[in-house]
Design an enzyme around this catalytic site. Structure first.
Site, PDB file in Angstrom:
ATOM      1  N   ASP A 104       0.247   7.463  -1.480  1.00 37.34           N
ATOM      2  CA  ASP A 104       0.206   8.593  -2.292  1.00 37.34           C
ATOM      3  C   ASP A 104      -0.083   8.111  -3.772  1.00 37.34           C
ATOM      4  O   ASP A 104       0.378   7.111  -4.351  1.00 37.34           O
ATOM      5  CB  ASP A 104       1.727   9.283  -2.362  1.00 37.34           C
ATOM      6  CG  ASP A 104       1.646  10.797  -3.163  1.00 37.34           C
ATOM      7  OD1 ASP A 104       0.891  10.562  -4.253  1.00 37.34           O
ATOM      8  OD2 ASP A 104       2.194  11.503  -2.640  1.00 37.34           O
ATOM      9  N   GLU A 119       3.129   7.732   5.409  1.00 37.32           N
ATOM     10  CA  GLU A 119       3.002   7.495   3.953  1.00 37.32           C
ATOM     11  C   GLU A 119       3.692   6.562   3.048  1.00 37.32           C
ATOM     12  O   GLU A 119       4.924   6.559   3.343  1.00 37.32           O
ATOM     13  CB  GLU A 119       3.545   9.141   3.326  1.00 37.32           C
ATOM     14  CG  GLU A 119       3.169   9.110   1.887  1.00 37.32           C
ATOM     15  CD  GLU A 119       3.807  10.310   0.955  1.00 37.32           C
ATOM     16  OE1 GLU A 119       4.871  10.680   1.629  1.00 37.32           O
ATOM     17  OE2 GLU A 119       3.202  10.651  -0.145  1.00 37.32           O
ATOM     18  N   THR A 152       3.929  15.654   0.432  1.00 37.53           N
ATOM     19  CA  THR A 152       3.112  15.075   1.179  1.00 37.53           C
ATOM     20  C   THR A 152       3.595  15.389   2.673  1.00 37.53           C
ATOM     21  O   THR A 152       2.820  16.001   3.436  1.00 37.53           O
ATOM     22  CB  THR A 152       2.796  13.514   1.107  1.00 37.53           C
ATOM     23  OG1 THR A 152       2.527  13.269  -0.327  1.00 37.53           O
ATOM     24  CG2 THR A 152       1.602  13.152   2.028  1.00 37.53           C
ATOM     25  N   SER A 191      -0.364  16.380  -5.138  1.00 37.70           N
ATOM     26  CA  SER A 191       0.112  15.951  -3.358  1.00 37.70           C
ATOM     27  C   SER A 191       0.078  16.974  -2.579  1.00 37.70           C
ATOM     28  O   SER A 191      -0.106  17.005  -1.536  1.00 37.70           O
ATOM     29  CB  SER A 191       1.170  14.935  -3.407  1.00 37.70           C
ATOM     30  OG  SER A 191       1.149  13.791  -4.090  1.00 37.70           O
ATOM     31  N   ASP A 204      -4.359  10.685  -1.713  1.00 37.45           N
ATOM     32  CA  ASP A 204      -4.371  12.253  -1.887  1.00 37.45           C
ATOM     33  C   ASP A 204      -5.062  12.442  -3.207  1.00 37.45           C
ATOM     34  O   ASP A 204      -5.656  13.183  -3.392  1.00 37.45           O
ATOM     35  CB  ASP A 204      -3.030  12.875  -1.624  1.00 37.45           C
ATOM     36  CG  ASP A 204      -1.900  12.100  -2.422  1.00 37.45           C
ATOM     37  OD1 ASP A 204      -2.239  10.935  -3.042  1.00 37.45           O
ATOM     38  OD2 ASP A 204      -0.697  12.688  -2.312  1.00 37.45           O
ATOM     39  N   ASP A 221       3.005   6.666  -5.981  1.00 39.75           N
ATOM     40  CA  ASP A 221       2.784   7.754  -6.966  1.00 39.75           C
ATOM     41  C   ASP A 221       3.814   7.794  -8.005  1.00 39.75           C
ATOM     42  O   ASP A 221       3.613   7.869  -9.107  1.00 39.75           O
ATOM     43  CB  ASP A 221       2.878   9.049  -6.226  1.00 39.75           C
ATOM     44  CG  ASP A 221       2.537  10.125  -7.096  1.00 39.75           C
ATOM     45  OD1 ASP A 221       1.484  10.490  -7.580  1.00 39.75           O
ATOM     46  OD2 ASP A 221       3.542  11.070  -7.358  1.00 39.75           O
TER      47      ASP A 221
HETATM   48 MG    MG Z   1       3.511  12.042  -1.458  1.00 42.35          MG
HETATM   49 ZN    ZN Z   2       2.145  12.326  -8.421  1.00 47.68          ZN
END
Ligand code: MG
Ligand code: ZN
Length: 376
Positions: A58, A266, A152, A99, A313, A271
């Site tokens: 991510d 993931e 996600t 996301s 993503d 992120d």
């Molecule tokens: Mg995510």
């Molecule tokens: Zn983010």
């Protein structure tokens, strides 16, 4: 009580945002103390695609990869992927996606609105790869290190125009029919406004419901709903190799299905540390994700009928590498935003069918290609 929780959350978000702002546009130096060994796998060609493992980092861009490569002394497991493509990540109503919309594009093959998960631009539910694969008799799995109601995994297992509708998204998991579910967020399954205890409801449906890796590791039967933390899992140094361990456990159980499986893994929290502009924690997450890539590629090499796709993503943090030395495992990086940035993200692939993933395409094509290769 609720007020205290809200205030605490607001305080935590304010602290993180202020810390991120104080770090923005400033050079940060990171050194990896203990570089790790990477694996070497041989390419697999010409066989049918029985299984697909889709790995999503991510917020992971090429810059994250090259930074992590430098810090690890000039090597990453991801370099074993012979085919690389580029994915255009914009969503239906914004250039810079989130996301939710980006996960939905990969899970369902449709660009949707910012902040939506598993629904079209009118809010109608869309079937995801896990639904379609299950309908065709494949086994399915979702393994993440965030709370399961986060965008996600929600894009694969739930349907809502609002990714923050945690109660609805958590409840959708009960009907998603995924065979192996691993992540955090038990709070949203047990401490609910509607007083439902979803973990108890999973038990009634016949799911095993381990609440820690130790409880999960010896279970030999799916379906499994493993929610192992109240919210997101802790930082890599505290949680250990559980992303890799849970992924390999999923593969062990899902691969018993002769018809094949679809698994989404993931690296969820890259992120978060991109948002926080925290280079140290971000690199820890990228390396944890890459070690998981290595373990999965080694399994795929032996199996020979598994396509592995590693992508992102969107990018988070606007990371730029401005210096460093791979001989000293040191990088110097700067962030330009506390949000996401607009850039195509890499799609690395390994195994049968990987040749379909070269080139430049929409993020929705990842769904189309997987669907075609698995004959769904
Ligand atoms: Mg995510
Ligand atoms: Zn983010």
């Amino acid at each position: 009580m609720k007020k205290i929780y809200l205030l605490a959350t607001l305080f935590a978000v304010t602290v993180c945002t202020t810390q991120a702002q104080s770090r923005r546009d400033k050079e940060q130096t990171y050194t990896l103390d203990k570089p790790y060994e990477t694996v070497l796998v041989q390419p697999v060609k010409g066989k049918k695609v029985k299984n697909v493992i889709l790995m999503i980092g991510d917020g992971m861009s090429l810059m994250h990869q090259y930074s992590a490569w430098t810090a690890n002394g000039g090597k990453l497991n991801i370099e074993n992927c012979p085919i690389v493509g580029l994915s255009k990540t914009y969503c239906a109503n914004k250039l810079i996606t989130d996301s939710g919309a980006a996960g939905t594009a990969m899970a369902t093959g449709q660009k949707t609105n910012y902040h939506s998960v598993g629904v079209d631009t009118n809010g109608n539910p869309l079937p995801s790869l896990t639904d379609i694969a299950k309908d065709k008799g494949l086994s399915t799995g979702v393994v993440v290190t965030c709370r399961l109601n986060d965008a996600t995994p929600a894009a694969f297992c739930a349907n809502s125009p609002d990714r923050d509708d945690a109660e609805k998204i958590a409840a959708d998991y009960l009907d998603c029919n995924v065979d192996f579910i691993f992540g955090g967020g038990s709070k949203h399954f047990t401490q609910r406004k509607d007083k439902r205890n979803l973990i108890e409801e999973f038990k009634v449906k016949g799911y095993n419901t381990p609440q820690s890796w130790d409880e999960l590791k010896d279970i030999k039967q799916t379906p499994i709903f493993a929610v192992v933390d109240t919210l997101d899992l802790p930082v890599p140094s505290m949680r250990g190799e559980v992303l890799g361990d849970a992924s390999m456990k999923a593969i062990e159980l899902l691969s018993k299905n002769k018809k094949g499986f679809f698994l989404m893994v993931e690296g969820s929290q890259l992120d978060d540390y991109g948002h926080f502009n925290d280079l140290d924690l971000l690199m820890q997450e990228v390396h944890d994700f890459d070690r998981t890539v290595g373990r999965i590629l080694q399994w795929a090499e032996k199996d020979g009928e598994t396509l592995v796709i590693v992508t992102a993503d969107h990018e988070t943090g606007g990371l730029t590498l401005v210096g460093g030395d791979k001989n000293t495992n040191t990088i110097v990086g700067k962030f330009s935003t506390g949000g996401h940035s607009g850039v195509m993200v890499p799609v690395y692939s390994y195994g049968p069918g990987s040749q379909d993933f070269g080139g430049i395409y929409e993020n929705t094509s990842i769904f189309d290609k997987i669907k075609k290769l698995l004959k769904l």
